[in-house]
Design a protein around this motif. Structure first.
Motif, mmCIF file in Angstrom:
data_model
loop_
_atom_site.group_PDB
_atom_site.id
_atom_site.type_symbol
_atom_site.label_atom_id
_atom_site.label_comp_id
_atom_site.label_asym_id
_atom_site.label_seq_id
_atom_site.Cartn_x
_atom_site.Cartn_y
_atom_site.Cartn_z
ATOM 1 N N UNK A 1 -9.629 -10.297 -3.515
ATOM 2 C CA UNK A 1 -9.882 -9.114 -2.696
ATOM 3 C C UNK A 1 -9.578 -9.425 -1.238
ATOM 4 N N UNK A 2 -9.151 -8.387 -0.513
ATOM 5 C CA UNK A 2 -8.761 -8.571 0.884
ATOM 6 C C UNK A 2 -8.691 -7.223 1.571
ATOM 7 N N UNK A 3 -8.648 -7.232 2.893
ATOM 8 C CA UNK A 3 -8.412 -6.000 3.636
ATOM 9 C C UNK A 3 -7.032 -5.446 3.302
ATOM 10 N N UNK A 4 -6.071 -6.328 3.136
ATOM 11 C CA UNK A 4 -4.726 -5.905 2.762
ATOM 12 C C UNK A 4 -4.761 -5.142 1.435
ATOM 13 N N UNK A 5 -5.538 -5.647 0.471
ATOM 14 C CA UNK A 5 -5.648 -4.984 -0.817
ATOM 15 C C UNK A 5 -6.238 -3.597 -0.698
ATOM 16 N N UNK A 6 -7.196 -3.416 0.216
ATOM 17 C CA UNK A 6 -7.771 -2.097 0.435
ATOM 18 C C UNK A 6 -6.729 -1.111 0.926
#
Length: 436
Positions: A417-422
């Motif tokens: 999970x990551x901010x990029x994934x969001x």
């Protein structure tokens, strides 16, 4: 009007992309704050995230978004020094000589670990460069089994096992090798003369959140607005019910994107997600002086945390008024664990006591602030068979036409999970709405 439930980075990115496609979009955030896991504290200088964040070179979508929002020149690529604390000694693990000198792995162990991190399969004596390309091939393989086959027992027991204990506790045997390989792919580009190259925004990630809110339009973002129900009739969503301080309102809608944790999706639609999540307790410790010279220090020690992340060994302390900022973090598999039940004062005494045990020269009087953030669903547990559990972006078949999901249980947040994934998840939902 499309309604987006959740004012974290996924929800804001969804609304931004929808507007690019020509749709009207409004964001509903139940709490009083925006940003989700990218929420911040104030400091003597720039704001700092409540939970540590950085970028890797593989995260292209968030970099492209920052460019679109006029923030491209604020992304800095910096050296994030890594080390491993074992038996009272901090072992730097950035350059080739440092890695070769690490005393808890044999030369052969180090070679096999290095080949894995370079994604080169040397089993059978002949290097193969495509073994790890398809992560799904390792979905059902336990991490221990994978590491014993693809590296050595020494690599597993003396390097990875303490990290897995800290990350997943007694659930480590449930986690798939796909997560580990994804983690290896996800991490930053490594300069073998300096260390790992990681990204950060000048001013912190709050700058990106603020720019997204401005782009969406602050008039289109409402905090203190909790979505409580969706009305789905004849196979399509018709309205959304929202609770605010002013009361309960029901709005007609052309579509709803749920950009939150899957428990919110279930409460709104009845769609049940079987992914388990782990909680996190994270303290930001403000100090007058540095603790170490390392950014990311993994801890192989009987301490109630697995890593010390000294943010101001990555970003200059001058950005924070000269203060030194240290993250102490622990993952929680069950709310009955002591670290979850402690109040802030107990946590401060316990964690700083262990820091002093690890570093006898640590002066507790140098600590001026100890701020604690807790999240019961900070990250998924990437157990074997995880891909069978992810929530589809488009929920027309299981819920109704016009209902979409861009939260933490989406495909974009696999295998890490990551901010990029969001942002990827938010864009994916918006693009599907535009296509339908």
């Amino acid at each position: 009007m499309i309604h987006v439930v959740g004012g974290g980075i996924a929800g804001l990115a969804t609304a931004y992309r929808l507007q690019q496609h020509g749709y009207e979009a409004t964001v509903l955030e139940a709490s009083g704050d925006l940003g989700g896991l990218a929420a911040t504290y104030s400091t003597a200088g720039d704001d700092v995230e409540q939970f540590y964040h950085h970028l890797s070179k593989s995260e292209e979508t968030i970099v492209d978004l920052a460019e679109e929002l006029g923030l491209g020149d604020r992304i800095e690529w910096l050296v994030g020094k890594n080390a491993y604390y074992v038996d009272g000694v901090v072992h730097p693990l950035d350059t080739l000589p440092q890695i070769a000198a690490y005393p808890h792995l044999s030369l052969y162990d180090t070679f096999r670990l290095g080949m894995l991190t370079l994604e080169i399969d040397v089993r059978g004596g002949w290097p193969r460069f495509d073994t790890y390309d398809d992560l799904e091939a390792f979905e059902d393989v336990p991490i221990k089994e994978f590491l014993l086959s693809h590296t050595t027992r020494g690599v597993y027991e003396n390097f990875f096992e303490p990290l897995l204990d800290a990350k997943f506790g007694d659930r480590k045997d449930e986690v798939s090798a796909a997560w580990l390989l994804g983690r290896i792919k996800f991490r930053g580009e490594r300069d073998l003369l300096r260390g790992e190259i990681l990204g950060y925004l000048e001013g912190g990630f709050a700058v990106l959140i603020d720019a997204l809110v401005d782009a969406v339009g602050r008039e289109n973002v409402t905090t203190g607005a909790r979505a409580t129900d969706l009305d789905v009739r004849d196979g399509a969503v018709e309205s959304i019910t929202v609770e605010t301080e002013a009361g309960i309102e029901t709005h007609e809608t052309d579509g709803v994107v749920v950009a939150t944790m899957p428990n919110v999706l279930e409460s709104l639609t009845g769609y049940a997600c079987d992914i388990d999540f782990q909680g996190a307790v994270c303290a930001v410790v403000t100090m007058d002086e540095p603790l170490t010279e390392t950014y990311w220090l993994n801890i192989a020690h009987d301490a109630p945390f697995g890593a010390l992340i000294e943010h101001t060994n990555f970003v200059s302390p001058e950005r924070y008024g000269g203060d030194h900022l240290l993250y102490i973090a622990s993952y929680v598999q069950d709310p009955s664990e002591a670290v979850w039940r402690m109040d802030d004062a107990e946590l401060r005494a316990t964690w700083l006591g262990h820091v002093a045990e690890l570093f006898p020269d640590f002066d507790r009087s140098s600590v001026t602030e100890f701020r604690v953030a807790r999240n019961p669903r900070a990250a998924p547990v990437y157990e074997r068979g995880y891909l069978d559990l992810v929530v589809p972006y488009d929920l027309r078949e299981s819920v109704g036409e016009g209902v979409y999901y861009a939260g933490m249980a989406s495909r974009a947040q696999y295998p890490e999970r990551s901010l990029n994934g969001g942002i990827v998840a938010g864009f994916a939902c918006a693009d599907r709405i535009a296509e339908n």
